[in-house]
Write an enzyme that holds these catalytic residues in place. Structure first.
Site, PDB file in Angstrom:
ATOM      1  CB  CYS A 243      -0.924   0.019   1.205  1.00 57.69           C
ATOM      2  SG  CYS A 243      -0.022   0.028   2.749  1.00 57.69           S
TER       3      CYS A 243
ATOM      4  CB  CYS B 141      -1.884  -3.061   8.956  1.00 58.81           C
ATOM      5  SG  CYS B 141      -2.815  -2.667   7.495  1.00 58.81           S
TER       6      CYS B 141
HETATM    7 FE1  FES Z   1      -1.362   0.379   4.354  1.00 55.68          FE
HETATM    8 FE2  FES Z   1      -2.794  -0.798   6.200  1.00 55.68          FE
HETATM    9  S1  FES Z   1      -3.412  -0.293   4.185  1.00 55.68           S
HETATM   10  S2  FES Z   1      -0.721  -0.235   6.288  1.00 55.68           S
END
Ligand code: FES
Length: 125
Positions: A33, A102
């Site tokens: 991400c 995450c």
């Molecule tokens: Fe990037 Fe959770 S979506 S750390």
């Protein structure tokens, strides 16, 4: 999609910021991400006396960062190295499966900061 505890840590995160003259710095990026988590630590007598974080990421990334700082303060280096993504997620009463990656960041960033500290101590800097 987040439980109450995750929302609480996201809305009222603890230990935000950066320690001045830290003993160790760990920074990890999430390639999936693009988010970034930075953890700074202060160590005294082999114990983490202060841990702070700066995270650019989603609610789960903020919540896991905040949680790991709370879990790590007061622990010995060995105990802190034993903290895992799983222990962080469990302490938050779980994360949505899609967000589990995450919480990997929080443990990784803390471990990177400890490694940085150990490397500096070894080199005597
Ligand atoms: Fe990037 Fe959770 S979506 S750390």
């Amino acid at each position: 999609m987040y439980n109450e505890k995750v929302m609480e840590f996201f809305m009222n995160p603890k230990n935000i910021g950066e320690i001045e003259n830290p003993d160790g710095v760990g920074e990890v990026g999430n390639p999936r991400c693009g988010d970034i988590m930075r953890i700074t630590i202060k160590v005294e007598d082999d114990r983490l006396v202060d841990v702070k974080f700066k995270t650019f990421g989603c609610a789960a990334a903020i919540a896991t960062s905040s949680m790991i700082t709370e879990m790590a303060v007061g622990k010995t280096i060995k105990e802190a190295l034993a903290l895992t993504n799983r222990s962080v997620a469990d302490a938050l009463d779980g994360l949505p499966p899609i967000k589990m990656h995450c919480s990997n960041l929080a443990a990784d960033a803390l471990h990177a900061a400890i490694k940085d500290y150990q490397e500096k101590s070894r080199l005597g800097v």
